[in-house]
Design a protein around this motif. Structure first.
Motif, PDB file in Angstrom:
ATOM      1  N   ILE A 179       0.862  -1.176   0.000  1.00 20.21           N
ATOM      2  CA  ILE A 179       0.000   0.000   0.000  1.00 20.21           C
ATOM      3  C   ILE A 179       0.897   1.224   0.000  1.00 20.21           C
ATOM      4  O   ILE A 179       1.783   1.349   0.855  1.00 20.21           O
ATOM      5  CB  ILE A 179      -0.912   0.024   1.240  1.00 20.21           C
ATOM      6  CG1 ILE A 179      -1.775  -1.253   1.285  1.00 20.21           C
ATOM      7  CG2 ILE A 179      -1.786   1.257   1.257  1.00 20.21           C
ATOM      8  CD1 ILE A 179      -1.566  -2.083   2.502  1.00 20.21           C
ATOM      9  N   ILE A 180       0.703   2.116  -0.964  1.00 22.00           N
ATOM     10  CA  ILE A 180       1.459   3.361  -1.008  1.00 22.00           C
ATOM     11  C   ILE A 180       0.481   4.521  -0.860  1.00 22.00           C
ATOM     12  O   ILE A 180      -0.652   4.464  -1.327  1.00 22.00           O
ATOM     13  CB  ILE A 180       2.285   3.500  -2.309  1.00 22.00           C
ATOM     14  CG1 ILE A 180       1.405   3.305  -3.555  1.00 22.00           C
ATOM     15  CG2 ILE A 180       3.444   2.515  -2.324  1.00 22.00           C
ATOM     16  CD1 ILE A 180       2.148   3.529  -4.869  1.00 22.00           C
ATOM     17  N   GLY A 181       0.931   5.565  -0.161  1.00 18.49           N
ATOM     18  CA  GLY A 181       0.057   6.693   0.081  1.00 18.49           C
ATOM     19  C   GLY A 181       0.826   7.994   0.129  1.00 18.49           C
ATOM     20  O   GLY A 181       2.057   8.020   0.213  1.00 18.49           O
ATOM     21  N   CYS A 182       0.085   9.102   0.060  1.00 19.00           N
ATOM     22  CA  CYS A 182       0.701  10.422   0.075  1.00 19.00           C
ATOM     23  C   CYS A 182      -0.205  11.395   0.806  1.00 19.00           C
ATOM     24  O   CYS A 182      -1.387  11.135   1.054  1.00 19.00           O
ATOM     25  CB  CYS A 182       0.989  10.910  -1.342  1.00 19.00           C
ATOM     26  SG  CYS A 182      -0.487  11.283  -2.318  1.00 19.00           S
ATOM     27  N   GLY A 183       0.373  12.544   1.148  1.00 11.86           N
ATOM     28  CA  GLY A 183      -0.356  13.608   1.820  1.00 11.86           C
ATOM     29  C   GLY A 183       0.594  14.705   2.217  1.00 11.86           C
ATOM     30  O   GLY A 183       1.526  15.028   1.488  1.00 11.86           O
ATOM     31  N   PHE A 184       0.384  15.269   3.411  1.00 13.18           N
ATOM     32  CA  PHE A 184       1.276  16.317   3.891  1.00 13.18           C
ATOM     33  C   PHE A 184       1.358  16.255   5.410  1.00 13.18           C
ATOM     34  O   PHE A 184       0.517  15.640   6.079  1.00 13.18           O
ATOM     35  CB  PHE A 184       0.818  17.705   3.427  1.00 13.18           C
ATOM     36  CG  PHE A 184      -0.512  18.147   3.984  1.00 13.18           C
ATOM     37  CD1 PHE A 184      -0.578  18.884   5.163  1.00 13.18           C
ATOM     38  CD2 PHE A 184      -1.695  17.843   3.329  1.00 13.18           C
ATOM     39  CE1 PHE A 184      -1.792  19.290   5.683  1.00 13.18           C
ATOM     40  CE2 PHE A 184      -2.920  18.249   3.835  1.00 13.18           C
ATOM     41  CZ  PHE A 184      -2.973  18.975   5.024  1.00 13.18           C
TER      42      PHE A 184
END
Length: 313
Positions: free
Chosen positions: A244-249
């Protein structure tokens, strides 16, 4: 290679297009975008726009009732059917849900009403995903009553809209625009993300990933509960190898602005790595990663925005 192939501007002379992040590839080489259609002072409605691989507009469908304020639409496509998830209401806040089914040329549209989450007056559909065998649909429903706390539930339905199960997630947020997705793992389990006030304030401070099996049984949960500073997940997807790969800040206190954030978690719920990315553009402060995918070589590709730090930014 990161070389821009084309861009295009789509406009309706009478209304404003407000696209949502959902773009799906059809069975041919075309794509469908959707989002809100309206203008200031009038109720929002929904549009579906099909474009070819060169970005040329092929067809546009506008949907909605001037009395009911429709918003959407997360979409999926299976064989010769396009399915969208619509949130709507006539009482100034989104209370109800329905599925729209249509052919790939936007013809033969049918509506299927969906139940809201029991005990909540307002319901808003946030994501729509097929099960691994394409016989069921999963959706995330944000729900609340007349309070600022927004809750989230995961639901499994059949293709006629009948509820199989609903799984309420723990935690809430007072933020009104918190994107969330459902990711199907190789073993058929599902992963989604939300926020838990147990570890932070009433805003989206400490996100978590949660994994359920197809029968709504809990499998695992990973908490990004770093009380040192706020983290926000924007997008999650499955990598080619099943991770599972994810992004945000994040609000890292070492900087005076938000910084981009990537993470990778195994299918068993183990954090493999997380990284933060800083914008070194002199006049830019915020680096907000909002979309994530892999290219054919397994490299991670993200999209997002940098906000100008100048007063006119």
């Amino acid at each position: 290679e990161g070389i821009k192939q084309w861009d295009n501007l789509f406009a309706n002379p009478s209304y404003l297009f407000n696209p949502n992040p959902t773009t799906i590839k059809m069975t041919d080489t075309s794509y469908v975008l959707s989002g809100g259609l309206g203008y200031f002072g009038n109720a929002w409605q929904v549009f579906f726009l099909q474009v070819n691989s060169n970005g040329d507009s092929l067809r546009l469908k506008e949907y909605g009732d001037i009395v009911q304020e429709e918003r959407g639409s997360p979409m999926v496509v299976c064989n010769d059917t396009l399915i969208g998830l619509i949130s709507y209401s006539d009482i100034s806040s989104y209370a109800h849900l329905k599925l729209l089914k249509m052919c790939l040329d936007f013809s033969n549209l049918t509506e299927i009403p969906l139940l809201g989450v029991n005990g909540y007056a307002f319901n808003y559909g946030h994501s729509l995903t097929f099960s691994s065998d394409s016989t069921f649909l999963y959706l995330n429903i944000k729900n609340r009553n007349n309070t600022p706390q927004n809750y989230m539930a995961v639901r499994k339905i059949d293709l006629m809209g009948n509820t199989v199960w609903t799984y309420p997630l723990s935690g809430y947020t007072t933020a009104t625009s918190t994107p969330t997705q459902i990711t199907i793992l190789d073993n058929g389990n599902i992963v989604t993300h939300w926020f838990d006030e147990e570890f932070g304030s009433f805003e989206e401070v400490n996100p978590y990933l949660i994994c359920l099996n197809s029968e709504s049984e809990f499998v695992w949960r990973y908490n990004f509960n770093d009380n040192a500073y706020k983290k926000t997940i924007r997008a999650v997807t499955k990598a080619a190898n099943g991770d599972i790969i994810g992004c945000g800040f994040t609000h890292n206190p070492n900087y005076n602005y938000d910084v981009g954030w990537l993470f990778r978690v195994s299918p068993a719920g183990q954090l493999l790595w997380e990284r933060e990315y800083v914008s070194y553009t002199p006049t830019a402060n915020i680096l907000d990663l909002q979309g994530i995918d892999e290219d054919a070589n397994g490299n991670i590709v993200v999209t997002g925005l940098i906000v100008d730090a100048l007063p006119t930014g």
